[in-house]
Scaffold this active site. Structure first.
Site, PDB file in Angstrom:
ATOM      1  N   HIS A  56       6.028 -15.057   0.663  1.00 18.99           N
ATOM      2  CA  HIS A  56       5.657 -13.708   0.244  1.00 18.99           C
ATOM      3  C   HIS A  56       6.693 -12.683   0.682  1.00 18.99           C
ATOM      4  O   HIS A  56       7.035 -11.768  -0.079  1.00 18.99           O
ATOM      5  CB  HIS A  56       4.279 -13.369   0.817  1.00 18.99           C
ATOM      6  CG  HIS A  56       3.780 -12.023   0.439  1.00 18.99           C
ATOM      7  ND1 HIS A  56       3.671 -10.990   1.345  1.00 18.99           N
ATOM      8  CD2 HIS A  56       3.369 -11.514  -0.756  1.00 18.99           C
ATOM      9  CE1 HIS A  56       3.209  -9.922   0.741  1.00 18.99           C
ATOM     10  NE2 HIS A  56       3.024 -10.214  -0.533  1.00 18.99           N
ATOM     11  N   GLU A  92       9.626 -12.893  -1.637  1.00 17.41           N
ATOM     12  CA  GLU A  92       9.304 -12.224  -2.907  1.00 17.41           C
ATOM     13  C   GLU A  92       9.552 -10.723  -2.804  1.00 17.41           C
ATOM     14  O   GLU A  92      10.134 -10.102  -3.703  1.00 17.41           O
ATOM     15  CB  GLU A  92       7.852 -12.502  -3.273  1.00 17.41           C
ATOM     16  CG  GLU A  92       7.325 -11.690  -4.444  1.00 17.41           C
ATOM     17  CD  GLU A  92       5.915 -11.176  -4.226  1.00 17.41           C
ATOM     18  OE1 GLU A  92       5.671  -9.976  -4.477  1.00 17.41           O
ATOM     19  OE2 GLU A  92       5.056 -11.971  -3.806  1.00 17.41           O
ATOM     20  N   HIS A  93       9.113 -10.110  -1.696  1.00 13.33           N
ATOM     21  CA  HIS A  93       9.327  -8.674  -1.502  1.00 13.33           C
ATOM     22  C   HIS A  93      10.815  -8.339  -1.373  1.00 13.33           C
ATOM     23  O   HIS A  93      11.301  -7.368  -1.953  1.00 13.33           O
ATOM     24  CB  HIS A  93       8.593  -8.205  -0.244  1.00 13.33           C
ATOM     25  CG  HIS A  93       7.151  -7.888  -0.469  1.00 13.33           C
ATOM     26  ND1 HIS A  93       6.615  -6.637  -0.265  1.00 13.33           N
ATOM     27  CD2 HIS A  93       6.122  -8.663  -0.891  1.00 13.33           C
ATOM     28  CE1 HIS A  93       5.321  -6.654  -0.537  1.00 13.33           C
ATOM     29  NE2 HIS A  93       4.991  -7.881  -0.916  1.00 13.33           N
ATOM     30  N   GLU A 137      -0.080  -4.231   3.909  1.00 16.73           N
ATOM     31  CA  GLU A 137      -0.777  -5.046   2.906  1.00 16.73           C
ATOM     32  C   GLU A 137      -1.797  -5.964   3.576  1.00 16.73           C
ATOM     33  O   GLU A 137      -2.923  -6.126   3.088  1.00 16.73           O
ATOM     34  CB  GLU A 137       0.247  -5.867   2.114  1.00 16.73           C
ATOM     35  CG  GLU A 137      -0.313  -6.559   0.898  1.00 16.73           C
ATOM     36  CD  GLU A 137       0.761  -7.282   0.094  1.00 16.73           C
ATOM     37  OE1 GLU A 137       0.392  -7.945  -0.886  1.00 16.73           O
ATOM     38  OE2 GLU A 137       1.956  -7.188   0.447  1.00 16.73           O
TER      39      GLU A 137
END
Length: 422
Positions: free
Chosen positions: A47, A50-51, A127
């Site tokens: 993740h 991905e960012h 998040e």
């Protein structure tokens, strides 16, 4: 079937579906690496990567990436799941080369700037906090952790604050080098596109993607165990997930269990909705689900209810499942099949949904499944097969997860006992 698949010399697969009546194109890169491919020390890296992919390359700053795609009227996004990470764009047909160039740039030439990394760590920590503040999302993280304890597939995709804070540029780069390779990657495109042009463009722009091995084989096998996680919180409602081992998307009974899940909790006419909400008023939100992975699956239902209604909701909902496994009607099965077919056909009308669908199919099956094949599998299911798939799932050890006023939530052994009594 209009979908076409080409495997380039590097092993990179390209799948497209031309939709000539459209003037836009959806394109994306699907990598066979998600949270279940992470070692314990890497938890959250899929993740984070991905960012960071949008935070600058040697040719483009983070701002330039955003401005260039939006100047063409397009949009760019990404998502991390348990088994895949996807990067995708939607643009006018003539800007498909631009979209591919940006996607290739961020996946083969990102610089992982140290300042950007620290900022993005902060974004991900926010998040994680947002999920923990949203009980109807967070309860599914607890559910996964209880179903697959101490396994990568059971860990939350976002990672933990401690893990995220400790990741370095070197860790991101090592994970990228290990998992982002051509043989584990599928490029998808749908809409106003030409297959041969897309293939030529991909071959040119993604030459920097290492050949490597197939990272899909690196994920440890999942071992469903079931169990219980209850988290007491001062909330107005109890958020409850009761589940069981489901089926892999490669299992021959996968579609039968999908139909069963739709019939018991997939719409307003379903058993759970009608009995729990409409007849008894025990919940505002209740639905069933079935998620298939490469080697396992999860089936169950989610409900949100007030503290005073938990004790009544539990047996009523479980009875709906248990009785359906024995006496699901032909009419219920027909409605569930119709819902599934409409969802499938609706995806064919959207270039973004179609792009994702064909890329995931190639990732999973090394080919595109035709509409006729999928609908045929759904139509040929008889009531006995659907009931049997439901009974098979319900016979596995239950998993229970709940947040809020949880004192009256059934323990797994009591869930199993109630189902045996149906």
């Amino acid at each position: 079937m209009s979908a076409k698949v080409t495997t380039l010399p590097s092993g990179l697969r390209v799948v497209t579906d031309a939709m000539p009546h459209l003037e836009t194109a959806s394109l994306g890169v699907w990598v066979g690496a998600g949270s279940r491919h992470e070692r314990k020390s890497e938890h959250g890296l899929s993740h984070l990567l991905e960012h960071m992919a949008f935070k600058g390359t040697r040719r483009r700053s983070a701002r330039a990436i955003a401005e260039e795609i939006e100047a063409a009227g397009g949009d760019l996004n990404a998502a991390t799941s348990t088994e895949h990470t996807a990067y995708y764009a939607h643009v006018l047909a003539e800007d498909a080369p631009l979209a591919l160039d940006i996607l290739a740039d961020i996946l083969t030439d990102s610089i992982f700037d140290a300042e950007e990394l620290e900022r993005e760590k902060g974004v991900i920590l926010q998040e994680i906090g947002a999920v923990e503040d949203t009980p109807d999302d967070f309860v599914f993280d607890l559910f996964n952790a209880s179903a697959f304890p101490d396994q990568p597939i059971g860990r939350p995709i976002l990672g933990t604050p401690e893990q995220i804070a400790g990741f370095s540029r070197d860790a991101i780069g090592a994970y990228l080098d290990s998992h982002y390779c051509s043989r584990a990657t599928v490029i998808g495109a749908a809409g106003a596109i030409d297959h041969d042009r897309i293939c030529a463009d991909v071959e040119k722009r993604f030459s920097g993607l290492a050949a490597g091995g197939d990272s899909r084989a690196a994920a440890p096998a999942a071992l469903y165990r079931g169990g219980e996680i209850l988290m007491k919180r001062r909330l107005e409602q109890a958020h409850i997930v009761i589940g069981f081992e489901g089926l892999s998307y490669a299992d021959e009974d996968f579609y039968a269990l999908q139909v069963f899940a739709n019939a018991v909790g997939g719409g307003m006419s379903s058993r759970l909705f009608q009995e729990v909400r409409e007849t008894r008023g025990l919940a505002y939100s209740i639905h069933a689900f079935h998620w298939g992975y490469s080697d396992t699956g999860l089936f169950g239902f989610y409900a949100a209810t007030g503290a005073k209604d938990v004790a009544e909701l539990m047996p009523v909902a479980l009875d709906c499942l248990g009785e359906a496994a024995q006496r699901l009607s032909e009419a219920e099965a027909r409605r569930a099949k119709a819902q599934m077919k409409v969802s499938l056909l609706a995806a064919l009308e959207s270039p973004s949904a179609r792009c994702e669908q064909i890329a995931r199919q190639v990732m999973a099956f090394d080919r595109v499944l035709s509409r006729e094949e999928i609908i045929g599998k759904i139509d040929q299911l008889d009531i006995a097969a659907i009931r049997q798939a439901g009974a098979r799932a319900l016979s596995s050890k239950p998993t229970v997860a709940a947040i809020g006023p949880v004192n009256k939530v059934f323990a797994p052994d009591r869930v199993a006992q109630r189902l045996r009594a149906c």
